[in-house]
Design a protein around this motif. Structure first.
Motif, PDB file in Angstrom:
ATOM      1  N   TYR A  23      46.401  36.453  12.355  1.00 43.70           N
ATOM      2  CA  TYR A  23      45.880  35.085  12.354  1.00 43.70           C
ATOM      3  C   TYR A  23      46.787  34.195  13.189  1.00 43.70           C
ATOM      4  O   TYR A  23      47.992  34.159  12.979  1.00 43.70           O
ATOM      5  CB  TYR A  23      45.780  34.559  10.915  1.00 43.70           C
ATOM      6  CG  TYR A  23      45.235  33.156  10.845  1.00 43.70           C
ATOM      7  CD1 TYR A  23      43.905  32.903  11.154  1.00 43.70           C
ATOM      8  CD2 TYR A  23      46.051  32.097  10.491  1.00 43.70           C
ATOM      9  CE1 TYR A  23      43.394  31.619  11.092  1.00 43.70           C
ATOM     10  CE2 TYR A  23      45.554  30.808  10.424  1.00 43.70           C
ATOM     11  CZ  TYR A  23      44.222  30.571  10.733  1.00 43.70           C
ATOM     12  OH  TYR A  23      43.724  29.299  10.682  1.00 43.70           O
ATOM     13  N   PHE A  24      46.199  33.462  14.116  1.00 46.56           N
ATOM     14  CA  PHE A  24      46.964  32.613  15.029  1.00 46.56           C
ATOM     15  C   PHE A  24      46.773  31.126  14.767  1.00 46.56           C
ATOM     16  O   PHE A  24      47.316  30.306  15.480  1.00 46.56           O
ATOM     17  CB  PHE A  24      46.569  32.910  16.480  1.00 46.56           C
ATOM     18  CG  PHE A  24      46.854  34.313  16.891  1.00 46.56           C
ATOM     19  CD1 PHE A  24      48.153  34.726  17.122  1.00 46.56           C
ATOM     20  CD2 PHE A  24      45.839  35.238  17.039  1.00 46.56           C
ATOM     21  CE1 PHE A  24      48.432  36.019  17.499  1.00 46.56           C
ATOM     22  CE2 PHE A  24      46.106  36.537  17.418  1.00 46.56           C
ATOM     23  CZ  PHE A  24      47.408  36.929  17.649  1.00 46.56           C
ATOM     24  N   GLY A  25      45.982  30.782  13.799  1.00 45.97           N
ATOM     25  CA  GLY A  25      45.730  29.379  13.508  1.00 45.97           C
ATOM     26  C   GLY A  25      44.353  28.954  14.006  1.00 45.97           C
ATOM     27  O   GLY A  25      43.725  29.626  14.819  1.00 45.97           O
ATOM     28  N   ALA A  26      43.918  27.813  13.521  1.00 48.81           N
ATOM     29  CA  ALA A  26      42.565  27.329  13.805  1.00 48.81           C
ATOM     30  C   ALA A  26      42.343  27.026  15.285  1.00 48.81           C
ATOM     31  O   ALA A  26      41.279  27.303  15.828  1.00 48.81           O
ATOM     32  CB  ALA A  26      42.275  26.088  12.970  1.00 48.81           C
ATOM     33  N   LYS A  27      43.346  26.464  15.954  1.00 55.04           N
ATOM     34  CA  LYS A  27      43.176  26.091  17.367  1.00 55.04           C
ATOM     35  C   LYS A  27      43.004  27.313  18.265  1.00 55.04           C
ATOM     36  O   LYS A  27      42.402  27.220  19.314  1.00 55.04           O
ATOM     37  CB  LYS A  27      44.346  25.234  17.840  1.00 55.04           C
ATOM     38  CG  LYS A  27      44.331  23.851  17.238  1.00 55.04           C
ATOM     39  CD  LYS A  27      45.468  23.009  17.772  1.00 55.04           C
ATOM     40  CE  LYS A  27      45.432  21.623  17.146  1.00 55.04           C
ATOM     41  NZ  LYS A  27      46.517  20.790  17.625  1.00 55.04           N
ATOM     42  N   LEU A  30      39.261  29.115  17.073  1.00 53.12           N
ATOM     43  CA  LEU A  30      38.020  28.462  17.489  1.00 53.12           C
ATOM     44  C   LEU A  30      37.481  28.995  18.819  1.00 53.12           C
ATOM     45  O   LEU A  30      36.306  29.387  18.888  1.00 53.12           O
ATOM     46  CB  LEU A  30      38.213  26.949  17.535  1.00 53.12           C
ATOM     47  CG  LEU A  30      36.944  26.120  17.672  1.00 53.12           C
ATOM     48  CD1 LEU A  30      35.968  26.412  16.540  1.00 53.12           C
ATOM     49  CD2 LEU A  30      37.305  24.646  17.684  1.00 53.12           C
ATOM     50  N   PRO A  31      38.283  29.058  19.893  1.00 53.06           N
ATOM     51  CA  PRO A  31      37.741  29.623  21.141  1.00 53.06           C
ATOM     52  C   PRO A  31      37.339  31.092  20.996  1.00 53.06           C
ATOM     53  O   PRO A  31      36.393  31.546  21.642  1.00 53.06           O
ATOM     54  CB  PRO A  31      38.887  29.482  22.140  1.00 53.06           C
ATOM     55  CG  PRO A  31      39.907  28.630  21.512  1.00 53.06           C
ATOM     56  CD  PRO A  31      39.622  28.535  20.057  1.00 53.06           C
ATOM     57  N   ILE A  32      38.031  31.821  20.144  1.00 47.76           N
ATOM     58  CA  ILE A  32      37.677  33.225  19.922  1.00 47.76           C
ATOM     59  C   ILE A  32      36.289  33.300  19.271  1.00 47.76           C
ATOM     60  O   ILE A  32      35.426  34.057  19.706  1.00 47.76           O
ATOM     61  CB  ILE A  32      38.736  33.926  19.039  1.00 47.76           C
ATOM     62  CG1 ILE A  32      40.069  34.018  19.778  1.00 47.76           C
ATOM     63  CG2 ILE A  32      38.259  35.305  18.603  1.00 47.76           C
ATOM     64  CD1 ILE A  32      41.237  34.458  18.906  1.00 47.76           C
ATOM     65  N   LEU A  33      36.075  32.492  18.241  1.00 52.27           N
ATOM     66  CA  LEU A  33      34.795  32.488  17.538  1.00 52.27           C
ATOM     67  C   LEU A  33      33.657  32.014  18.434  1.00 52.27           C
ATOM     68  O   LEU A  33      32.517  32.449  18.290  1.00 52.27           O
ATOM     69  CB  LEU A  33      34.874  31.617  16.282  1.00 52.27           C
ATOM     70  CG  LEU A  33      35.774  32.140  15.166  1.00 52.27           C
ATOM     71  CD1 LEU A  33      35.896  31.113  14.054  1.00 52.27           C
ATOM     72  CD2 LEU A  33      35.252  33.460  14.627  1.00 52.27           C
ATOM     73  N   ASN A  34      33.960  31.100  19.340  1.00 53.25           N
ATOM     74  CA  ASN A  34      32.933  30.566  20.244  1.00 53.25           C
ATOM     75  C   ASN A  34      32.650  31.490  21.420  1.00 53.25           C
ATOM     76  O   ASN A  34      31.802  31.188  22.254  1.00 53.25           O
ATOM     77  CB  ASN A  34      33.346  29.186  20.765  1.00 53.25           C
ATOM     78  CG  ASN A  34      33.281  28.140  19.676  1.00 53.25           C
ATOM     79  OD1 ASN A  34      32.540  28.281  18.715  1.00 53.25           O
ATOM     80  ND2 ASN A  34      34.062  27.087  19.829  1.00 53.25           N
ATOM     81  N   VAL A  39      37.132  39.863  25.960  1.00 51.38           N
ATOM     82  CA  VAL A  39      37.538  40.877  24.981  1.00 51.38           C
ATOM     83  C   VAL A  39      38.894  41.482  25.343  1.00 51.38           C
ATOM     84  O   VAL A  39      39.781  41.591  24.492  1.00 51.38           O
ATOM     85  CB  VAL A  39      36.457  41.981  24.866  1.00 51.38           C
ATOM     86  CG1 VAL A  39      36.930  43.112  23.963  1.00 51.38           C
ATOM     87  CG2 VAL A  39      35.159  41.391  24.342  1.00 51.38           C
ATOM     88  N   MET A  40      39.086  41.863  26.585  1.00 55.32           N
ATOM     89  CA  MET A  40      40.360  42.487  26.989  1.00 55.32           C
ATOM     90  C   MET A  40      41.503  41.479  26.958  1.00 55.32           C
ATOM     91  O   MET A  40      42.623  41.816  26.595  1.00 55.32           O
ATOM     92  CB  MET A  40      40.246  43.100  28.397  1.00 55.32           C
ATOM     93  CG  MET A  40      39.468  44.410  28.418  1.00 55.32           C
ATOM     94  SD  MET A  40      40.077  45.641  27.234  1.00 55.32           S
ATOM     95  CE  MET A  40      41.695  45.993  27.875  1.00 55.32           C
ATOM     96  N   GLU A  41      41.213  40.245  27.310  1.00 49.59           N
ATOM     97  CA  GLU A  41      42.232  39.192  27.267  1.00 49.59           C
ATOM     98  C   GLU A  41      42.697  38.989  25.819  1.00 49.59           C
ATOM     99  O   GLU A  41      43.883  38.865  25.541  1.00 49.59           O
ATOM    100  CB  GLU A  41      41.634  37.904  27.834  1.00 49.59           C
ATOM    101  CG  GLU A  41      42.620  36.771  27.961  1.00 49.59           C
ATOM    102  CD  GLU A  41      41.946  35.517  28.523  1.00 49.59           C
ATOM    103  OE1 GLU A  41      42.559  34.452  28.360  1.00 49.59           O
ATOM    104  OE2 GLU A  41      40.847  35.605  29.098  1.00 49.59           O
ATOM    105  N   LEU A  42      41.747  38.967  24.911  1.00 55.49           N
ATOM    106  CA  LEU A  42      42.057  38.804  23.495  1.00 55.49           C
ATOM    107  C   LEU A  42      42.865  39.991  22.978  1.00 55.49           C
ATOM    108  O   LEU A  42      43.860  39.820  22.268  1.00 55.49           O
ATOM    109  CB  LEU A  42      40.776  38.640  22.683  1.00 55.49           C
ATOM    110  CG  LEU A  42      40.941  38.501  21.168  1.00 55.49           C
ATOM    111  CD1 LEU A  42      41.816  37.301  20.832  1.00 55.49           C
ATOM    112  CD2 LEU A  42      39.572  38.371  20.507  1.00 55.49           C
ATOM    113  N   LYS A  43      42.461  41.194  23.356  1.00 57.98           N
ATOM    114  CA  LYS A  43      43.189  42.382  22.909  1.00 57.98           C
ATOM    115  C   LYS A  43      44.623  42.354  23.432  1.00 57.98           C
ATOM    116  O   LYS A  43      45.570  42.635  22.683  1.00 57.98           O
ATOM    117  CB  LYS A  43      42.487  43.657  23.371  1.00 57.98           C
ATOM    118  CG  LYS A  43      43.165  44.905  22.856  1.00 57.98           C
ATOM    119  CD  LYS A  43      42.422  46.167  23.211  1.00 57.98           C
ATOM    120  CE  LYS A  43      43.178  47.350  22.630  1.00 57.98           C
ATOM    121  NZ  LYS A  43      42.554  48.598  22.948  1.00 57.98           N
TER     122      LYS A  43
END
Length: 177
Positions: A23-27, A30-34, A39-43
Motif C-alpha cells: 500500500y502506497f497511500g491514497a494519492k 487513485l491513479p492506479i485505480l483509474n 501495467v509494467m510501470e506499476l510492476k
C-alpha cells in the motif's frame, strides 16, 4: 506469523508481502485505480518499493542488536505482549533502563498490571502499537478520570527514542531520482 525480529531472514522471499498488497497511500492508489498507470510501470514501481523495504529491513537488522536488554524490555509494550499479562511487573526494566521517565514507580506498575485486565483494550490487541497506546491513553474510568496517566508518560517517552535509517533513506532517494 509471529517470529522474533532477530530470527527473521530479510532476504527470503517467502516472508515478503505480495507485490499487489503493498500500500502506497491514497494519492498513489487513485491513479492506479483509474487505470492511469501502465501495467509494467506499476510492476516496476512495486518491485523497487519492495527492494526498498528489503534494504530497510536489512539495515535495521544490522544496526540493532535484538538481544539487547533494552529492546527486550521495550517489546513488552507491543499490544499483544502488554495484554498477555505474562509480565506482572515493569519495575526492574523501568528503573534500570529508563529511570528518568519514572516519577512514581508504584503508580506506573499498578497501571501496567491493570492493562492486561482491561476488557476495552483487549478488542484493540490487533491495532498497531501507536493506535493501541493512543486508545489506551484516552480511556477513562467510571468517574471520568484517565486510567493510565503514568503509563501514558512512560510509553510516550519510550516511543520518542531516536533512531536512524540513513542508509535506507539514501536508498529511497535513489528510487525517486
Amino acid at each position: 506469523m509471529d517470529r522474533p525480529c532477530r530470527k527473521l531472514t530479510t532476504s527470503d522471499p517467502k516472508y515478503f508481502i505480495k507485490l499487489e498488497d503493498i500500500y502506497f497511500g491514497a494519492k498513489v492508489e487513485l491513479p492506479i485505480l483509474n487505470g492511469n498507470v501502465e501495467v509494467m510501470e506499476l510492476k516496476n514501481f512495486r518491485l523497487r518499493a519492495l527492494e526498498f523495504y528489503v534494504e530497510l529491513c536489512q539495515q535495521i537488522k544490522k544496526r540493532f542488536n535484538f538481544e539487547n536488554p533494552v529492546l527486550q524490555f521495550i517489546s513488552n509494550f507491543n499490544p499483544k505482549n502488554a495484554l498477555s499479562g505474562e509480565v506482572n511487573s515493569i519495575v526492574a526494566g523501568s528503573m534500570t533502563h529508563f529511570p528518568n521517565l519514572v516519577t512514581d514507580i508504584e503508580k506506573l506498575n499498578s497501571e501496567w498490571r491493570l492493562i492486561a485486565s482491561c476488557d476495552e483494550l483487549k478488542v484493540k490487541s490487533e491495532k498497531i502499537l501507536e493506535e493501541f497506546w493512543s486508545y489506551a491513553f484516552d480511556l477513562k474510568n467510571n468517574l471520568g478520570v484517565v486510567m493510565f496517566p503514568s503509563l501514558n508518560n512512560f510509553v510516550k517517552g519510550i516511543l520518542c527514542l531516536p533512531h536512524s535509517s540513513a542508509s535506507a533513506e539514501k536508498f529511497s532517494l535513489s528510487l525517486i531520482f
